[in-house]
Design an enzyme around this catalytic site. Structure first.
Site, PDB file in Angstrom:
ATOM      1  N   LYS A  44       0.533  -1.292  -0.072  1.00  0.00           N
ATOM      2  CA  LYS A  44      -0.081  -0.010  -0.278  1.00  0.00           C
ATOM      3  C   LYS A  44       1.038   1.710  -0.135  1.00  0.00           C
ATOM      4  O   LYS A  44       0.470   2.151  -0.796  1.00  0.00           O
ATOM      5  CB  LYS A  44      -0.853   0.158   1.614  1.00  0.00           C
ATOM      6  CG  LYS A  44      -2.579  -0.822   1.253  1.00  0.00           C
ATOM      7  CD  LYS A  44      -3.075  -0.423   2.710  1.00  0.00           C
ATOM      8  CE  LYS A  44      -2.680   0.356   4.016  1.00  0.00           C
ATOM      9  NZ  LYS A  44      -2.559  -1.193   4.776  1.00  0.00           N
ATOM     10  N   ARG A  72      -9.883   1.754   9.130  1.00  0.00           N
ATOM     11  CA  ARG A  72      -8.989   0.453   9.351  1.00  0.00           C
ATOM     12  C   ARG A  72     -10.491  -0.034  10.111  1.00  0.00           C
ATOM     13  O   ARG A  72     -10.118  -0.802  10.498  1.00  0.00           O
ATOM     14  CB  ARG A  72      -8.192   1.176  10.542  1.00  0.00           C
ATOM     15  CG  ARG A  72      -7.323   0.998   9.009  1.00  0.00           C
ATOM     16  CD  ARG A  72      -6.267   0.387   9.911  1.00  0.00           C
ATOM     17  NE  ARG A  72      -4.520  -0.025  10.313  1.00  0.00           N
ATOM     18  CZ  ARG A  72      -3.363   0.253   9.798  1.00  0.00           C
ATOM     19  NH1 ARG A  72      -3.589   1.244   8.665  1.00  0.00           N
ATOM     20  NH2 ARG A  72      -2.576   0.240  10.204  1.00  0.00           N
ATOM     21  N   ARG A  98      11.263  -6.097   6.340  1.00  0.00           N
ATOM     22  CA  ARG A  98      11.337  -4.673   5.327  1.00  0.00           C
ATOM     23  C   ARG A  98      12.003  -3.945   5.829  1.00  0.00           C
ATOM     24  O   ARG A  98      12.104  -4.226   7.388  1.00  0.00           O
ATOM     25  CB  ARG A  98       9.251  -4.465   5.222  1.00  0.00           C
ATOM     26  CG  ARG A  98       9.888  -3.020   5.320  1.00  0.00           C
ATOM     27  CD  ARG A  98       7.994  -2.560   5.227  1.00  0.00           C
ATOM     28  NE  ARG A  98       6.756  -2.227   6.283  1.00  0.00           N
ATOM     29  CZ  ARG A  98       5.617  -2.013   6.460  1.00  0.00           C
ATOM     30  NH1 ARG A  98       5.726  -1.715   5.640  1.00  0.00           N
ATOM     31  NH2 ARG A  98       5.236  -2.403   7.645  1.00  0.00           N
ATOM     32  N   ARG A 134      10.819  -1.309  11.057  1.00  0.00           N
ATOM     33  CA  ARG A 134      10.579  -0.400  12.183  1.00  0.00           C
ATOM     34  C   ARG A 134      10.119  -1.001  13.368  1.00  0.00           C
ATOM     35  O   ARG A 134       9.877  -2.315  13.471  1.00  0.00           O
ATOM     36  CB  ARG A 134       8.628  -0.034  11.586  1.00  0.00           C
ATOM     37  CG  ARG A 134       8.801   0.644  10.598  1.00  0.00           C
ATOM     38  CD  ARG A 134       7.554   0.780   9.431  1.00  0.00           C
ATOM     39  NE  ARG A 134       6.763   0.537  10.346  1.00  0.00           N
ATOM     40  CZ  ARG A 134       5.184   0.507   9.787  1.00  0.00           C
ATOM     41  NH1 ARG A 134       5.178   1.373   8.078  1.00  0.00           N
ATOM     42  NH2 ARG A 134       3.111   0.176  10.354  1.00  0.00           N
ATOM     43  N   ARG A 140      -1.190  -6.755  14.171  1.00  0.00           N
ATOM     44  CA  ARG A 140      -2.002  -5.865  13.202  1.00  0.00           C
ATOM     45  C   ARG A 140      -2.350  -6.642  12.363  1.00  0.00           C
ATOM     46  O   ARG A 140      -3.530  -6.630  11.473  1.00  0.00           O
ATOM     47  CB  ARG A 140      -0.755  -5.081  12.877  1.00  0.00           C
ATOM     48  CG  ARG A 140       0.041  -3.535  13.129  1.00  0.00           C
ATOM     49  CD  ARG A 140       1.590  -3.608  13.247  1.00  0.00           C
ATOM     50  NE  ARG A 140       1.737  -3.470  11.422  1.00  0.00           N
ATOM     51  CZ  ARG A 140       2.596  -3.497  11.609  1.00  0.00           C
ATOM     52  NH1 ARG A 140       3.473  -4.053  11.799  1.00  0.00           N
ATOM     53  NH2 ARG A 140       3.032  -3.103   9.861  1.00  0.00           N
TER      54      ARG A 140
HETATM   55  P1  AMP Z   1       0.406   1.896   9.351  1.00  0.00           P
HETATM   56  O1  AMP Z   1       1.692   2.418   9.380  1.00  0.00           O
HETATM   57  O2  AMP Z   1      -0.970   2.517   8.256  1.00  0.00           O
HETATM   58  O3  AMP Z   1       0.921   0.088   9.036  1.00  0.00           O
HETATM   59  O4  AMP Z   1      -0.043   2.617  10.597  1.00  0.00           O
HETATM   60  C1  AMP Z   1       1.049   2.370  11.694  1.00  0.00           C
HETATM   61  C2  AMP Z   1       0.234   2.412  13.196  1.00  0.00           C
HETATM   62  O5  AMP Z   1      -0.286   3.186  12.967  1.00  0.00           O
HETATM   63  C3  AMP Z   1      -1.188   1.339  13.294  1.00  0.00           C
HETATM   64  O6  AMP Z   1      -0.959  -0.313  13.590  1.00  0.00           O
HETATM   65  C4  AMP Z   1      -1.830   1.779  14.256  1.00  0.00           C
HETATM   66  O7  AMP Z   1      -1.465   1.627  15.449  1.00  0.00           O
HETATM   67  C5  AMP Z   1      -2.190   3.221  13.402  1.00  0.00           C
HETATM   68  N1  AMP Z   1      -2.608   3.315  12.897  1.00  0.00           N
HETATM   69  C6  AMP Z   1      -2.786   4.056  11.756  1.00  0.00           C
HETATM   70  N2  AMP Z   1      -3.806   4.374  10.951  1.00  0.00           N
HETATM   71  C7  AMP Z   1      -4.765   4.210  11.064  1.00  0.00           C
HETATM   72  C8  AMP Z   1      -5.490   3.884  12.067  1.00  0.00           C
HETATM   73  N3  AMP Z   1      -6.784   4.125  10.884  1.00  0.00           N
HETATM   74  N4  AMP Z   1      -6.739   4.471  13.019  1.00  0.00           N
HETATM   75  C9  AMP Z   1      -6.256   3.381  14.215  1.00  0.00           C
HETATM   76  N5  AMP Z   1      -4.724   2.922  14.039  1.00  0.00           N
HETATM   77  C10 AMP Z   1      -4.213   3.573  12.919  1.00  0.00           C
END
Ligand code: AMP
Length: 215
Positions: free
Chosen positions: A15, A91, A125, A157, A168
């Site tokens: 993504k 999400r 990653r 990360r 996740r």
């Molecule tokens: P990502 O980089 O999109 O995988 O997001 C990393 C982390 O940020 C996630 O595992 C959540 O802890 C938080 N996060 C990002 N987007 C959201 C969302 N839309 N709702 C809730 N938590 C989020």
């Protein structure tokens, strides 16, 4: 015309990579809630400190907080003029309903990659701490762990550990699949195969969007 897109997909489905490419292609700002949270964490704001405990453990932040962040972001001039490409939001079903209440969406695309594949991708990653460019242990930057784009440090990360990855992916199945289903019910969803080289996947995404959106 400004295009308003949502990109769904499991963590590690590509993504982030595809959002950057699509955002360039359509001239629409890339809005990644994960990036917004990581920026707040790096700046050490109160909000960043609050977010950190959720993000590092792989838990989702509450819907009200995330909806507040997006409601504010979509009022900015760049979004008003050029639309958006949402990555990592919505999400949950609550976020999906909230989003559809604040703005119309042209199309949501689900980038489909099997769970086994994303597990492999996530554990290998590596990302640039400064610009977010994505690498892997198999495709590292030219000079060891220094970003090719900006010279920043390329790291793993904190939430790409096996425990956080599992949490996740579980949250994705439990919370995000119902959000995707809502877009499908509204006739706003297309599925796109996320396997293959990034430019092949990009081509499929552009075909899907051009076939459906009024761009
Ligand atoms: P990502 O980089 O999109 O995988 O997001 C990393 C982390 O940020 C996630 O595992 C959540 O802890 C938080 N996060 C990002 N987007 C959201 C969302 N839309 N709702 C809730 N938590 C989020």
């Amino acid at each position: 015309m400004a295009v308003k897109l949502v990109l769904f997909g499991r963590q590690g489905a590509g993504k982030g990579t595809q959002s950057v490419l699509l955002s360039k292609h359509y001239g629409a700002p890339h809005i990644s809630t994960g990036d917004m949270l990581r920026e707040a964490m790096a700046e050490g704001t109160d909000f960043g400190r609050q977010a950190q405990q959720y993000v590092d453990s792989g838990a989702l932040l509450p819907d009200e907080i995330m909806l507040g962040l997006i409601t504010e972001r979509v009022t900015h001039d760049d979004v008003v003029a050029n639309g958006f490409l949402l990555d990592g939001f919505p999400r949950t079903i609550g976020q999906a309903r909230g989003l559809l209440d604040i703005t119309p969406i042209d199309l949501a695309v689900n980038l489909e990659v099997p769970r086994e594949t994303v597990l492999e991708r996530l554990s290998s990653r590596r990302v640039c701490q400064d610009c977010g460019a994505i690498y892997s242990t198999a495709l590292p930057p030219a000079s060891p762990w220094t970003c090719d784009n900006c010279g920043g440090e390329v790291v793993q990360r904190a939430d790409d550990t096996p425990e956080a990855i599992n949490k996740r992916l579980e949250a994705y199945e439990r919370d995000t699949l119902p959000a995707i289903a809502l877009f499908a019910e509204r006739g706003l969803l297309v599925e796109v195969d996320g396997l293959g080289q990034p430019d092949e996947v990009l081509g499929r995404l552009i075909d899907a969007v051009d076939a459906r959106a009024t761009v």
